[in-house]
Scaffold this motif. Structure first.
Motif, PDB file in Angstrom:
ATOM      1  N   HIS A 141     -16.022   3.386  -2.487  1.00  0.00           N
ATOM      2  CA  HIS A 141     -14.876   2.508  -2.183  1.00  0.00           C
ATOM      3  C   HIS A 141     -13.569   3.081  -2.701  1.00  0.00           C
ATOM      4  O   HIS A 141     -12.563   3.170  -1.986  1.00  0.00           O
ATOM      5  CB  HIS A 141     -15.142   1.128  -2.796  1.00  0.00           C
ATOM      6  CG  HIS A 141     -14.010   0.158  -2.618  1.00  0.00           C
ATOM      7  ND1 HIS A 141     -12.919   0.126  -3.450  1.00  0.00           N
ATOM      8  CD2 HIS A 141     -13.793  -0.787  -1.670  1.00  0.00           C
ATOM      9  CE1 HIS A 141     -12.088  -0.816  -3.045  1.00  0.00           C
ATOM     10  NE2 HIS A 141     -12.594  -1.396  -1.971  1.00  0.00           N
ATOM     11  N   ASP A 142     -13.536   3.476  -3.973  1.00  0.00           N
ATOM     12  CA  ASP A 142     -12.301   3.999  -4.564  1.00  0.00           C
ATOM     13  C   ASP A 142     -11.880   5.307  -3.918  1.00  0.00           C
ATOM     14  O   ASP A 142     -10.686   5.562  -3.694  1.00  0.00           O
ATOM     15  CB  ASP A 142     -12.473   4.190  -6.074  1.00  0.00           C
ATOM     16  CG  ASP A 142     -12.618   2.863  -6.808  1.00  0.00           C
ATOM     17  OD1 ASP A 142     -12.164   1.842  -6.261  1.00  0.00           O
ATOM     18  OD2 ASP A 142     -13.185   2.853  -7.918  1.00  0.00           O
ATOM     19  N   GLU A 155     -10.194   4.703  -0.626  1.00  0.00           N
ATOM     20  CA  GLU A 155      -8.780   4.373  -0.782  1.00  0.00           C
ATOM     21  C   GLU A 155      -7.937   5.640  -0.913  1.00  0.00           C
ATOM     22  O   GLU A 155      -6.882   5.771  -0.286  1.00  0.00           O
ATOM     23  CB  GLU A 155      -8.586   3.487  -2.008  1.00  0.00           C
ATOM     24  CG  GLU A 155      -9.015   2.055  -1.832  1.00  0.00           C
ATOM     25  CD  GLU A 155      -8.464   1.174  -2.947  1.00  0.00           C
ATOM     26  OE1 GLU A 155      -7.861   1.727  -3.896  1.00  0.00           O
ATOM     27  OE2 GLU A 155      -8.619  -0.043  -2.857  1.00  0.00           O
ATOM     28  N   ARG A 176      -5.056   7.144   1.695  1.00  0.00           N
ATOM     29  CA  ARG A 176      -3.716   7.510   1.234  1.00  0.00           C
ATOM     30  C   ARG A 176      -3.395   8.962   1.624  1.00  0.00           C
ATOM     31  O   ARG A 176      -2.275   9.277   2.029  1.00  0.00           O
ATOM     32  CB  ARG A 176      -3.596   7.335  -0.275  1.00  0.00           C
ATOM     33  CG  ARG A 176      -3.633   5.884  -0.731  1.00  0.00           C
ATOM     34  CD  ARG A 176      -3.362   5.785  -2.231  1.00  0.00           C
ATOM     35  NE  ARG A 176      -3.577   4.435  -2.720  1.00  0.00           N
ATOM     36  CZ  ARG A 176      -2.690   3.457  -2.617  1.00  0.00           C
ATOM     37  NH1 ARG A 176      -1.532   3.688  -2.019  1.00  0.00           N
ATOM     38  NH2 ARG A 176      -2.957   2.259  -3.084  1.00  0.00           N
ATOM     39  N   VAL A 203      -9.846  -2.652   2.533  1.00  0.00           N
ATOM     40  CA  VAL A 203      -9.082  -1.677   1.771  1.00  0.00           C
ATOM     41  C   VAL A 203      -7.755  -1.292   2.426  1.00  0.00           C
ATOM     42  O   VAL A 203      -6.737  -1.178   1.749  1.00  0.00           O
ATOM     43  CB  VAL A 203      -9.953  -0.421   1.529  1.00  0.00           C
ATOM     44  CG1 VAL A 203      -9.998   0.488   2.721  1.00  0.00           C
ATOM     45  CG2 VAL A 203      -9.493   0.332   0.308  1.00  0.00           C
ATOM     46  N   LEU A 207      -3.655  -1.577   1.252  1.00  0.00           N
ATOM     47  CA  LEU A 207      -2.793  -0.407   1.169  1.00  0.00           C
ATOM     48  C   LEU A 207      -1.503  -0.591   1.953  1.00  0.00           C
ATOM     49  O   LEU A 207      -0.563   0.163   1.811  1.00  0.00           O
ATOM     50  CB  LEU A 207      -3.545   0.819   1.697  1.00  0.00           C
ATOM     51  CG  LEU A 207      -4.681   1.333   0.805  1.00  0.00           C
ATOM     52  CD1 LEU A 207      -5.419   2.453   1.504  1.00  0.00           C
ATOM     53  CD2 LEU A 207      -4.159   1.803  -0.538  1.00  0.00           C
TER      54      LEU A 207
END
Length: 344
Positions: A313-314, A317, A321, A339, A343
């Motif tokens: 998950h992280d 992200e 980005r 997610v 953002l």
């Protein structure tokens, strides 16, 4: 060159008021090809008929080169319309007249001399590639040839503006391509401003510089074709572009349980960059391409991909980005706040 300011058009139908256009404002620059796209009944035909006042606005202003044409009297309006050519879906040719006569008739009605008429007919039949068909009748022509006669007739007045009212919607794909190529050539060689309406996304992609999307009489999105196609903001535009690539809801739901499903748009040289390969190398994310491809627009290339991002998950992200900072437009294909919503 053409400016529509807060145009509203209302019709009375069986005692009820129907709003065909609702506060429409547009600016069409000299020499560009500007397209209006919308579904049937969205207000496209009413809008294009405002340019030559075949329909008058209930309120608002139509300006051409700074002149409010809604104030023109009959003679001034007649002169204006000679500067505006128009082509239609069903050609509107006189069946009992030859190709040459169909092009010449409006010039005769204008009162031009025989020599001028002959020169113009010769010139514009040559431009549309029908010089050898000048003595044929419409029934002897294909659909594409009939539309070329209609284009020659519209050009014979030597207008500054050419209006196209669904001019290719009755044609097969190959013939449509040839007509669009002809319109591009006319735009380049003669410098005409072309204003067209269509429900065919391929027409906008192929020849337009800028586009406006109309829905229920309102302009819901407009801009340069490349910008609108790469990052559509309105639901109507997204439906035209099919940016979800028609993925069944059950597939979306299943993929969302083990990752994030995103729609990615690439512009120009970005289509050649291996950004997806970097997701695995940098973040340990496994991108799985579900579908998509690259389209060639008049202004450049646009790539659209539907991608499933499988991973932590992280790290997802961070991967998203990275895509955004690389200039890729990212939109999640989901109805859930996940997610990408966080953002922004």
């Amino acid at each position: 060159m053409i400016e529509l300011k807060q145009i509203t058009k209302e019709f009375k139908v069986n005692g009820d008021t129907i709003t065909a256009l609702d506060d429409v404002s547009l600016t069409i620059e000299r020499g560009e090809i500007f397209g209006i796209i919308g579904r049937s009944g969205a207000g496209k035909s009413t809008l294009i008929r405002m340019i030559n006042l075949l329909e008058r606005p209930t309120s608002g202003v139509v300006e051409i080169e700074g002149q409010d044409i809604t104030l023109l009297k009959k003679k001034g309006l007649s002169t204006l319309r000679q500067r505006i050519g128009m082509i239609f879906q069903h050609y509107n040719l006189l069946k009992t007249a030859t190709v040459e006569e169909n092009v010449a008739i409006p010039l005769r009605l204008e009162g031009l001399g025989k020599q001028v008429i002959r020169e113009r007919v010769d010139r514009y039949l040559q431009i549309v590639g029908l010089s050898e068909h000048r003595n044929h009748y419409p029934e002897q022509l294909s659909g594409g040839q009939k539309q070329r006669v209609a284009i020659a007739r519209a050009l014979a007045h030597e207008p500054d503006i050419l209006l196209s009212d669904e001019a290719t919607s009755a044609l097969d794909p190959e013939t449509t391509e040839s007509i669009l190529e002809l319109l591009l050539e006319i735009n380049r060689e003669l410098g005409l401003t072309i204003f067209l309406i269509t429900h065919e996304m391929e027409v906008i992609e192929r020849i337009c510089d800028r586009v406006a999307v109309i829905d229920r009489g309102q302009i819901v999105e407009q801009g340069h074709v490349l910008d609108v196609f790469s990052n559509p903001s309105h639901e109507t535009t997204q439906k035209f572009l099919k940016t979800n690539l028609d993925v069944p809801e059950e597939v979306v739901s299943e993929l969302q349980t083990r990752g994030t499903l995103v729609h990615l748009s690439f512009i120009g040289s970005q289509t050649e960059q291996a950004v997806l390969a970097q997701l695995t190398k940098r973040f340990g994310i496994l991108p799985n391409i579900i579908g998509g491809g690259i389209k060639k627009l008049k202004a450049g290339l646009v790539g659209n991909l539907l991608v499933h991002l499988d991973g932590d998950h992280d790290q997802t992200e961070l991967a998203v980005r990275y895509l955004k900072t690389s200039g890729v437009h990212v939109r999640e294909v989901s109805n859930h706040a996940t997610v990408l919503d966080r953002l922004g």
